[in-house]
Motif scaffolding. Structure first.
Motif, short mmCIF file in Angstrom:
data_model
loop_
_atom_site.label_atom_id
_atom_site.label_comp_id
_atom_site.label_asym_id
_atom_site.label_seq_id
_atom_site.Cartn_x
_atom_site.Cartn_y
_atom_site.Cartn_z
N GLN A 1 0.91 -1.04 0.02
CA GLN A 1 0.07 0.02 -0.06
C GLN A 1 0.94 1.34 0.01
O GLN A 1 0.52 2.26 0.42
CB GLN A 1 -0.88 0.07 1.20
N GLU A 2 1.93 1.22 -0.57
CA GLU A 2 2.83 2.33 -0.85
C GLU A 2 2.10 3.67 -1.49
O GLU A 2 1.47 3.28 -2.31
CB GLU A 2 4.08 2.04 -1.48
N LYS A 3 2.31 4.73 -1.09
CA LYS A 3 1.82 5.70 -1.73
C LYS A 3 2.23 6.24 -3.04
O LYS A 3 3.59 5.86 -3.34
CB LYS A 3 1.79 7.32 -0.89
N THR A 4 1.41 6.42 -4.08
CA THR A 4 1.82 6.76 -5.29
C THR A 4 2.35 8.36 -5.53
O THR A 4 1.80 9.00 -4.63
CB THR A 4 0.72 6.43 -6.44
N ALA A 5 3.04 8.65 -6.35
CA ALA A 5 3.13 9.93 -6.69
C ALA A 5 2.24 10.84 -6.73
O ALA A 5 2.19 11.95 -5.96
CB ALA A 5 4.27 9.96 -7.91
N GLU A 6 1.17 10.37 -7.30
CA GLU A 6 -0.07 11.44 -7.48
C GLU A 6 -1.07 11.61 -6.28
O GLU A 6 -1.51 12.50 -6.18
CB GLU A 6 -1.03 10.92 -8.61
N GLN A 7 -0.69 10.56 -5.22
CA GLN A 7 -1.24 10.78 -3.82
C GLN A 7 -0.34 11.73 -2.94
O GLN A 7 -1.08 12.43 -1.99
CB GLN A 7 -1.22 9.24 -3.16
N VAL A 8 0.94 11.92 -3.40
CA VAL A 8 1.62 12.80 -2.50
C VAL A 8 1.96 14.16 -3.12
O VAL A 8 1.97 15.06 -2.53
CB VAL A 8 3.20 12.24 -2.44
N TYR A 9 1.90 14.34 -4.60
CA TYR A 9 2.29 15.38 -5.26
C TYR A 9 0.88 16.01 -5.58
O TYR A 9 -0.12 15.28 -5.91
CB TYR A 9 3.32 15.19 -6.22
N LYS A 10 0.98 17.38 -6.33
CA LYS A 10 -0.24 17.96 -6.66
C LYS A 10 -0.70 17.86 -8.32
O LYS A 10 -1.71 17.85 -8.43
CB LYS A 10 -0.20 19.45 -6.39
N ASN A 11 0.34 17.52 -9.21
CA ASN A 11 0.25 17.72 -10.53
C ASN A 11 1.08 16.68 -11.18
O ASN A 11 1.69 17.01 -11.93
CB ASN A 11 0.56 19.38 -10.99
N ILE A 12 0.52 15.50 -10.82
CA ILE A 12 1.07 14.27 -11.58
C ILE A 12 0.30 13.69 -12.88
O ILE A 12 -0.73 13.49 -12.73
CB ILE A 12 1.51 13.36 -10.53
N GLN A 13 1.05 13.94 -13.87
CA GLN A 13 0.13 13.41 -15.11
C GLN A 13 0.64 12.22 -15.73
O GLN A 13 0.12 11.33 -16.30
CB GLN A 13 -0.02 14.65 -16.13
N VAL A 14 1.91 12.22 -15.80
CA VAL A 14 2.72 11.00 -16.73
C VAL A 14 3.25 9.92 -15.53
O VAL A 14 3.59 8.65 -15.95
CB VAL A 14 3.62 11.49 -17.39
N PHE A 15 3.69 10.14 -14.25
CA PHE A 15 4.34 9.41 -13.55
C PHE A 15 3.04 8.69 -12.58
O PHE A 15 3.38 8.35 -11.20
CB PHE A 15 5.26 10.30 -12.56
N LYS A 16 1.99 8.73 -13.15
CA LYS A 16 0.79 8.00 -12.32
C LYS A 16 1.20 6.74 -11.68
O LYS A 16 1.65 6.05 -12.73
CB LYS A 16 -0.56 8.10 -12.83
N GLY A 17 1.26 6.20 -10.58
CA GLY A 17 1.55 4.98 -10.33
C GLY A 17 3.04 4.62 -9.63
O GLY A 17 3.37 3.61 -9.08
N LEU A 18 3.60 5.61 -10.09
CA LEU A 18 5.29 5.48 -9.57
C LEU A 18 5.17 5.74 -7.96
O LEU A 18 4.44 6.59 -7.58
CB LEU A 18 6.09 6.68 -10.19
N PRO A 19 5.83 4.72 -7.28
CA PRO A 19 5.90 5.05 -5.76
C PRO A 19 6.43 6.19 -5.46
O PRO A 19 7.46 6.53 -5.90
CB PRO A 19 6.71 3.89 -5.39
N ALA A 20 6.03 7.09 -4.59
CA ALA A 20 6.32 8.35 -4.07
C ALA A 20 7.67 8.40 -3.71
O ALA A 20 8.58 9.36 -3.91
CB ALA A 20 5.25 8.89 -3.27
N SER A 21 7.82 7.28 -3.06
CA SER A 21 9.36 7.35 -2.43
C SER A 21 10.41 7.33 -3.30
O SER A 21 11.56 7.74 -3.21
CB SER A 21 9.47 6.27 -1.50
N GLN A 22 10.40 7.06 -4.81
CA GLN A 22 11.26 6.86 -5.69
C GLN A 22 11.18 8.30 -6.66
O GLN A 22 12.01 8.46 -7.55
CB GLN A 22 11.02 5.60 -6.60
N PHE A 23 10.14 9.13 -6.52
CA PHE A 23 10.12 10.25 -7.38
C PHE A 23 11.25 11.07 -7.38
O PHE A 23 11.69 11.77 -8.41
CB PHE A 23 8.78 11.09 -6.74
#
Ligand code: HEC
Ligand code: HEC
Length: 271
Positions: free
Chosen positions: A34-56
Protein backbone atom coordinates in the motif's frame (compact mmCIF):
# COMPACT_ATOMS: atom_id res chain seq x y z
CA UNK A 1 41.05 9.07 -9.81
CA UNK A 2 39.36 9.30 -13.17
CA UNK A 3 38.40 5.66 -12.86
CA UNK A 4 36.90 6.15 -9.45
CA UNK A 5 34.85 9.07 -10.70
CA UNK A 6 33.69 7.06 -13.67
CA UNK A 7 32.79 4.20 -11.36
CA UNK A 8 30.67 6.56 -9.30
CA UNK A 9 28.88 7.81 -12.36
CA UNK A 10 28.22 4.27 -13.54
CA UNK A 11 27.03 3.21 -10.10
CA UNK A 12 24.77 6.23 -9.83
CA UNK A 13 23.15 5.49 -13.15
CA UNK A 14 22.83 1.81 -12.26
CA UNK A 15 21.23 2.54 -8.91
CA UNK A 16 18.74 4.90 -10.45
CA UNK A 17 17.91 2.37 -13.14
CA UNK A 18 17.35 -0.26 -10.48
CA UNK A 19 15.13 2.12 -8.55
CA UNK A 20 13.19 2.81 -11.71
CA UNK A 21 12.93 -0.87 -12.60
CA UNK A 22 11.65 -1.67 -9.15
CA UNK A 23 9.09 1.03 -9.71
CA UNK A 24 8.02 -0.70 -12.90
CA UNK A 25 7.74 -4.02 -11.12
CA UNK A 26 5.74 -2.59 -8.26
CA UNK A 27 3.37 -1.14 -10.79
CA UNK A 28 2.76 -4.38 -12.63
CA UNK A 29 2.55 -6.71 -9.67
CA UNK A 30 0.38 -4.36 -7.64
CA UNK A 31 1.89 -3.00 -4.50
CA UNK A 32 1.05 -5.23 -1.55
CA UNK A 33 2.47 -2.75 0.92
CA UNK A 34 0.00 0.00 0.00
CA UNK A 35 2.82 2.37 -0.74
CA UNK A 36 1.72 5.87 -1.68
CA UNK A 37 1.97 6.73 -5.33
CA UNK A 38 3.34 9.97 -6.72
CA UNK A 39 -0.11 11.35 -7.53
CA UNK A 40 -1.24 10.76 -3.94
CA UNK A 41 1.64 12.82 -2.59
CA UNK A 42 2.20 15.49 -5.25
CA UNK A 43 -0.28 17.92 -6.76
CA UNK A 44 0.15 17.81 -10.49
CA UNK A 45 1.20 14.37 -11.65
CA UNK A 46 0.13 13.42 -15.16
CA UNK A 47 2.69 11.00 -16.55
CA UNK A 48 4.23 9.41 -13.45
CA UNK A 49 0.94 8.04 -12.14
CA UNK A 50 1.56 4.82 -10.23
CA UNK A 51 5.21 5.52 -9.51
CA UNK A 52 5.90 4.92 -5.79
CA UNK A 53 6.25 8.37 -4.20
CA UNK A 54 9.42 7.30 -2.40
CA UNK A 55 11.17 7.00 -5.75
CA UNK A 56 10.04 10.28 -7.19
CA UNK A 57 13.05 12.29 -5.98
CA UNK A 58 15.52 9.84 -7.46
CA UNK A 59 13.71 9.94 -10.79
CA UNK A 60 13.81 13.75 -10.84
CA UNK A 61 17.49 13.61 -9.97
CA UNK A 62 18.06 11.14 -12.78
CA UNK A 63 16.26 13.38 -15.27
CA UNK A 64 18.28 16.42 -14.18
CA UNK A 65 21.51 14.48 -14.41
CA UNK A 66 20.65 13.11 -17.84
CA UNK A 67 20.06 16.59 -19.20
CA UNK A 68 22.88 18.22 -17.24
CA UNK A 69 20.52 20.80 -15.74
CA UNK A 70 19.26 21.89 -12.34
CA UNK A 71 15.68 21.59 -11.12
CA UNK A 72 14.89 25.18 -12.07
CA UNK A 73 15.44 24.37 -15.72
CA UNK A 74 11.92 22.92 -15.64
CA UNK A 75 10.49 24.19 -12.36
CA UNK A 76 9.38 27.42 -10.80
CA UNK A 77 8.24 27.63 -7.20
CA UNK A 78 5.94 25.94 -6.31
CA UNK A 79 6.97 22.82 -8.17
CA UNK A 80 3.49 21.77 -9.29
CA UNK A 81 3.15 24.79 -11.60
CA UNK A 82 3.51 24.20 -15.33
CA UNK A 83 4.88 27.65 -16.21
CA UNK A 84 8.03 26.56 -17.99
CA UNK A 85 7.79 25.16 -21.52
CA UNK A 86 10.66 22.83 -20.69
CA UNK A 87 8.48 21.06 -18.10
CA UNK A 88 5.78 20.55 -20.69
CA UNK A 89 8.33 19.23 -23.16
CA UNK A 90 9.70 16.96 -20.45
CA UNK A 91 6.25 15.43 -19.96
CA UNK A 92 6.03 14.61 -23.65
CA UNK A 93 9.55 13.17 -23.52
CA UNK A 94 8.73 11.00 -20.50
CA UNK A 95 5.67 9.66 -22.31
CA UNK A 96 7.79 9.06 -25.42
CA UNK A 97 10.33 7.08 -23.37
CA UNK A 98 7.56 4.97 -21.82
CA UNK A 99 6.13 4.27 -25.28
CA UNK A 100 9.53 3.48 -26.78
CA UNK A 101 10.38 0.92 -24.13
CA UNK A 102 6.96 -0.61 -24.34
CA UNK A 103 6.55 -0.59 -28.09
CA UNK A 104 10.04 -1.15 -29.39
CA UNK A 105 11.91 -2.88 -26.57
CA UNK A 106 9.17 -5.31 -25.54
CA UNK A 107 8.55 -4.50 -21.98
CA UNK A 108 8.40 -2.24 -19.01
CA UNK A 109 12.19 -2.09 -18.78
CA UNK A 110 14.34 0.99 -19.09
CA UNK A 111 16.35 0.18 -22.17
CA UNK A 112 15.89 3.75 -23.38
CA UNK A 113 16.22 6.55 -20.83
CA UNK A 114 16.61 10.32 -21.08
CA UNK A 115 20.34 9.74 -20.99
CA UNK A 116 20.26 7.57 -24.12
CA UNK A 117 19.79 10.69 -26.23
CA UNK A 118 20.62 13.62 -23.98
CA UNK A 119 24.02 12.52 -22.64
CA UNK A 120 24.17 15.33 -20.12
CA UNK A 121 22.89 18.06 -22.47
CA UNK A 122 19.49 19.72 -22.70
CA UNK A 123 19.53 19.56 -26.48
CA UNK A 124 20.76 16.29 -27.95
CA UNK A 125 23.01 16.50 -30.99
CA UNK A 126 21.26 14.97 -33.97
CA UNK A 127 23.88 15.58 -36.64
CA UNK A 128 27.65 15.12 -36.38
CA UNK A 129 29.45 18.46 -36.33
CA UNK A 130 30.94 19.66 -39.62
CA UNK A 131 34.37 18.14 -40.05
CA UNK A 132 33.50 15.27 -37.77
CA UNK A 133 31.77 13.11 -40.30
CA UNK A 134 32.45 9.68 -38.97
CA UNK A 135 32.21 8.19 -42.41
CA UNK A 136 34.98 10.44 -43.64
CA UNK A 137 37.25 11.57 -40.80
CA UNK A 138 38.65 14.92 -41.97
CA UNK A 139 41.99 15.03 -40.19
CA UNK A 140 42.87 11.37 -40.05
CA UNK A 141 42.79 10.89 -43.80
CA UNK A 142 46.44 9.92 -44.01
CA UNK A 143 46.29 7.37 -41.20
CA UNK A 144 43.18 5.80 -42.62
CA UNK A 145 45.14 3.34 -44.70
CA UNK A 146 47.22 2.13 -41.79
CA UNK A 147 45.88 -1.16 -40.41
CA UNK A 148 43.81 -0.91 -37.23
CA UNK A 149 45.22 -2.50 -34.09
CA UNK A 150 43.62 -5.74 -32.93
CA UNK A 151 41.20 -5.98 -30.00
CA UNK A 152 43.92 -7.79 -28.02
CA UNK A 153 46.47 -5.08 -28.68
CA UNK A 154 44.09 -2.39 -27.51
CA UNK A 155 43.06 -4.27 -24.38
CA UNK A 156 46.67 -5.14 -23.52
CA UNK A 157 47.68 -1.53 -23.91
CA UNK A 158 44.80 -0.49 -21.69
CA UNK A 159 45.78 -2.91 -18.90
CA UNK A 160 49.33 -1.62 -19.12
CA UNK A 161 48.13 1.98 -18.94
CA UNK A 162 46.10 1.38 -15.78
CA UNK A 163 48.99 -0.24 -13.93
CA UNK A 164 49.50 -3.73 -15.31
CA UNK A 165 47.98 -7.13 -14.58
CA UNK A 166 50.20 -7.95 -11.58
CA UNK A 167 49.42 -4.70 -9.81
CA UNK A 168 45.71 -5.09 -10.50
CA UNK A 169 45.63 -8.68 -9.21
CA UNK A 170 47.56 -7.69 -6.10
CA UNK A 171 44.49 -5.89 -4.77
CA UNK A 172 41.67 -8.10 -3.46
CA UNK A 173 39.31 -5.69 -1.78
CA UNK A 174 38.47 -2.04 -2.05
CA UNK A 175 36.54 0.52 -0.04
CA UNK A 176 35.56 3.80 -1.63
CA UNK A 177 34.13 6.58 0.47
CA UNK A 178 33.09 9.92 -0.83
CA UNK A 179 30.21 12.05 -1.86
CA UNK A 180 28.51 12.18 -5.13
CA UNK A 181 27.42 15.59 -6.36
CA UNK A 182 23.73 15.05 -6.86
CA UNK A 183 21.65 16.60 -9.60
CA UNK A 184 21.03 19.85 -7.77
CA UNK A 185 24.52 20.32 -6.42
CA UNK A 186 23.59 18.46 -3.24
CA UNK A 187 26.28 16.18 -1.86
CA UNK A 188 25.10 12.64 -1.24
CA UNK A 189 27.48 10.48 0.83
CA UNK A 190 28.26 7.15 -0.78
CA UNK A 191 30.29 4.13 0.28
CA UNK A 192 31.28 1.30 -2.00
CA UNK A 193 32.64 -2.00 -0.66
CA UNK A 194 33.99 -4.40 -3.25
CA UNK A 195 35.70 -7.75 -2.87
CA UNK A 196 37.28 -9.99 -5.48
CA UNK A 197 36.09 -11.61 -7.59
CA UNK A 198 32.63 -10.02 -7.65
CA UNK A 199 31.09 -9.01 -4.33
CA UNK A 200 29.70 -5.52 -4.02
CA UNK A 201 27.83 -3.33 -1.56
CA UNK A 202 26.91 0.25 -2.39
CA UNK A 203 25.40 2.47 0.29
CA UNK A 204 24.01 5.77 -0.96
CA UNK A 205 22.87 7.91 1.95
CA UNK A 206 20.06 10.02 0.56
CA UNK A 207 18.90 12.22 3.46
CA UNK A 208 15.58 10.50 4.11
CA UNK A 209 15.95 7.40 2.03
CA UNK A 210 19.28 5.58 2.13
CA UNK A 211 19.61 2.96 -0.58
CA UNK A 212 21.77 -0.15 -0.40
CA UNK A 213 22.52 -2.35 -3.35
CA UNK A 214 24.38 -5.58 -2.79
CA UNK A 215 25.65 -8.59 -4.70
CA UNK A 216 27.12 -11.67 -2.97
CA UNK A 217 28.48 -13.39 -6.05
CA UNK A 218 25.24 -15.07 -7.06
CA UNK A 219 22.32 -13.04 -5.77
CA UNK A 220 21.67 -9.35 -5.66
CA UNK A 221 19.32 -7.18 -3.66
CA UNK A 222 18.29 -3.58 -3.28
CA UNK A 223 17.16 -2.18 0.03
CA UNK A 224 15.45 1.06 0.93
CA UNK A 225 13.51 2.22 3.97
CA UNK A 226 10.55 0.15 2.84
CA UNK A 227 12.24 -3.19 2.61
CA UNK A 228 14.48 -5.40 0.53
CA UNK A 229 13.90 -6.65 -2.99
CA UNK A 230 15.87 -9.30 -4.83
CA UNK A 231 17.26 -8.15 -8.14
CA UNK A 232 15.89 -9.92 -11.16
CA UNK A 233 17.90 -11.21 -14.10
CA UNK A 234 17.84 -7.91 -16.02
CA UNK A 235 18.89 -5.92 -13.00
CA UNK A 236 21.74 -8.34 -12.32
CA UNK A 237 22.88 -7.94 -15.91
CA UNK A 238 23.03 -4.19 -15.34
CA UNK A 239 25.22 -4.70 -12.28
CA UNK A 240 27.48 -7.22 -13.98
CA UNK A 241 30.11 -4.69 -14.95
CA UNK A 242 30.26 -3.01 -11.55
CA UNK A 243 30.51 -6.22 -9.57
CA UNK A 244 33.46 -7.45 -11.60
CA UNK A 245 36.34 -6.61 -9.29
CA UNK A 246 39.06 -7.23 -11.87
CA UNK A 247 37.12 -5.42 -14.54
CA UNK A 248 40.13 -3.96 -16.43
CA UNK A 249 41.65 -7.39 -17.03
CA UNK A 250 38.33 -9.16 -17.60
CA UNK A 251 36.88 -7.02 -20.36
CA UNK A 252 37.06 -9.87 -22.85
CA UNK A 253 35.06 -12.13 -20.53
CA UNK A 254 32.49 -9.47 -19.80
CA UNK A 255 31.98 -8.50 -23.42
CA UNK A 256 31.83 -11.51 -25.68
CA UNK A 257 31.77 -9.54 -28.90
CA UNK A 258 34.48 -6.92 -29.17
CA UNK A 259 35.61 -5.47 -32.47
CA UNK A 260 37.79 -2.62 -33.68
CA UNK A 261 35.76 -0.75 -36.26
CA UNK A 262 37.28 2.63 -36.97
CA UNK A 263 39.73 5.33 -36.06
CA UNK A 264 38.58 8.59 -34.55
CA UNK A 265 39.91 11.37 -32.36
CA UNK A 266 39.19 12.38 -28.80
CA UNK A 267 40.49 15.90 -28.30
CA UNK A 268 43.91 15.88 -29.97
CA UNK A 269 44.41 12.19 -29.52
CA UNK A 270 43.87 9.48 -32.00
CA UNK A 271 41.52 6.84 -30.60
C1 HEC B 1 13.67 18.21 -17.57
C2 HEC B 1 12.63 18.75 -16.73
C3 HEC B 1 12.65 18.50 -15.23
C4 HEC B 1 13.71 18.67 -14.36
C5 HEC B 1 15.13 19.09 -14.67
C6 HEC B 1 13.18 18.40 -13.05
N1 HEC B 1 11.86 18.08 -13.12
FE1 HEC B 1 10.59 17.78 -11.55
N2 HEC B 1 9.05 17.47 -12.84
C7 HEC B 1 9.15 17.47 -14.21
C8 HEC B 1 7.87 17.07 -14.77
C9 HEC B 1 7.55 16.92 -16.25
C10 HEC B 1 7.00 16.85 -13.69
C11 HEC B 1 5.57 16.39 -13.76
C12 HEC B 1 5.51 14.88 -13.87
C13 HEC B 1 4.14 14.34 -14.18
O1 HEC B 1 3.31 15.05 -14.72
O2 HEC B 1 3.90 13.14 -13.90
C14 HEC B 1 7.78 17.13 -12.47
C15 HEC B 1 7.26 17.08 -11.20
C16 HEC B 1 7.96 17.37 -10.05
C17 HEC B 1 7.40 17.43 -8.71
C18 HEC B 1 5.95 17.26 -8.35
C19 HEC B 1 5.28 18.59 -8.17
C20 HEC B 1 3.79 18.45 -7.90
O3 HEC B 1 3.38 18.66 -6.75
O4 HEC B 1 3.06 18.10 -8.82
C21 HEC B 1 8.43 17.68 -7.86
C22 HEC B 1 8.36 17.81 -6.34
C23 HEC B 1 9.65 17.77 -8.65
N3 HEC B 1 9.32 17.60 -9.97
C24 HEC B 1 10.90 17.98 -8.14
C25 HEC B 1 12.04 18.14 -8.91
C26 HEC B 1 13.36 18.33 -8.35
C27 HEC B 1 13.69 18.39 -6.87
C28 HEC B 1 14.22 18.45 -9.40
C29 HEC B 1 15.73 18.63 -9.37
C30 HEC B 1 16.45 17.55 -8.73
C31 HEC B 1 13.42 18.34 -10.62
N4 HEC B 1 12.11 18.14 -10.28
C32 HEC B 1 13.94 18.44 -11.89
C33 HEC B 1 10.25 17.84 -14.95
C34 HEC B 1 11.50 18.12 -14.44
C1 HEC C 1 14.99 9.48 -28.58
C2 HEC C 1 15.83 10.54 -28.10
C3 HEC C 1 15.37 11.28 -26.84
C4 HEC C 1 15.05 10.77 -25.61
C5 HEC C 1 15.06 9.31 -25.18
C6 HEC C 1 14.72 11.90 -24.77
N1 HEC C 1 14.82 13.05 -25.47
FE1 HEC C 1 14.44 14.93 -24.77
N2 HEC C 1 14.90 15.71 -26.60
C7 HEC C 1 15.28 14.97 -27.71
C8 HEC C 1 15.53 15.87 -28.81
C9 HEC C 1 16.00 15.45 -30.20
C10 HEC C 1 15.26 17.18 -28.34
C11 HEC C 1 15.39 18.48 -29.10
C12 HEC C 1 14.10 18.77 -29.80
C13 HEC C 1 14.19 20.04 -30.58
O1 HEC C 1 15.29 20.53 -30.84
O2 HEC C 1 13.11 20.57 -30.90
C14 HEC C 1 14.86 17.03 -26.95
C15 HEC C 1 14.49 18.09 -26.14
C16 HEC C 1 14.14 17.99 -24.80
C17 HEC C 1 13.79 19.09 -23.96
C18 HEC C 1 13.70 20.55 -24.38
C19 HEC C 1 15.05 21.19 -24.23
C20 HEC C 1 15.03 22.67 -24.57
O3 HEC C 1 15.87 23.39 -24.01
O4 HEC C 1 14.20 23.06 -25.38
C21 HEC C 1 13.51 18.58 -22.72
C22 HEC C 1 13.11 19.36 -21.47
C23 HEC C 1 13.71 17.15 -22.80
N3 HEC C 1 14.09 16.82 -24.07
C24 HEC C 1 13.54 16.27 -21.75
C25 HEC C 1 13.68 14.90 -21.85
C26 HEC C 1 13.45 13.99 -20.74
C27 HEC C 1 13.06 14.41 -19.33
C28 HEC C 1 13.69 12.73 -21.20
C29 HEC C 1 13.56 11.41 -20.45
C30 HEC C 1 12.26 11.16 -19.85
C31 HEC C 1 14.05 12.86 -22.61
N4 HEC C 1 14.03 14.17 -22.95
C32 HEC C 1 14.35 11.77 -23.43
C33 HEC C 1 15.45 13.60 -27.78
C34 HEC C 1 15.22 12.72 -26.74
Amino acid sequence: MKHIRLLFVILFVTIIIIVKLSAGNAQTTGSATQEKTAEQVYKNIQVFKGLPASQFDSVMAFISGSLGVKCNYCHVNPFEKDDKPTKQTARKMIQMVFDLNKGSFNGQGTTVTCYTCHRGQPLPVSVPAVGQNLWQPANTKKREDAPLPSVDQILDRYVEAVGGKTAIEHVTSRVLKGSRIGADGVLVPEEVYAKAPNKLLVITSYPNAPIRVGFNGTEGWAQNSRGTNSLNKDQLMQLRFETEFYQPIRLKDIYSKLAVTTRTTIGDHEA
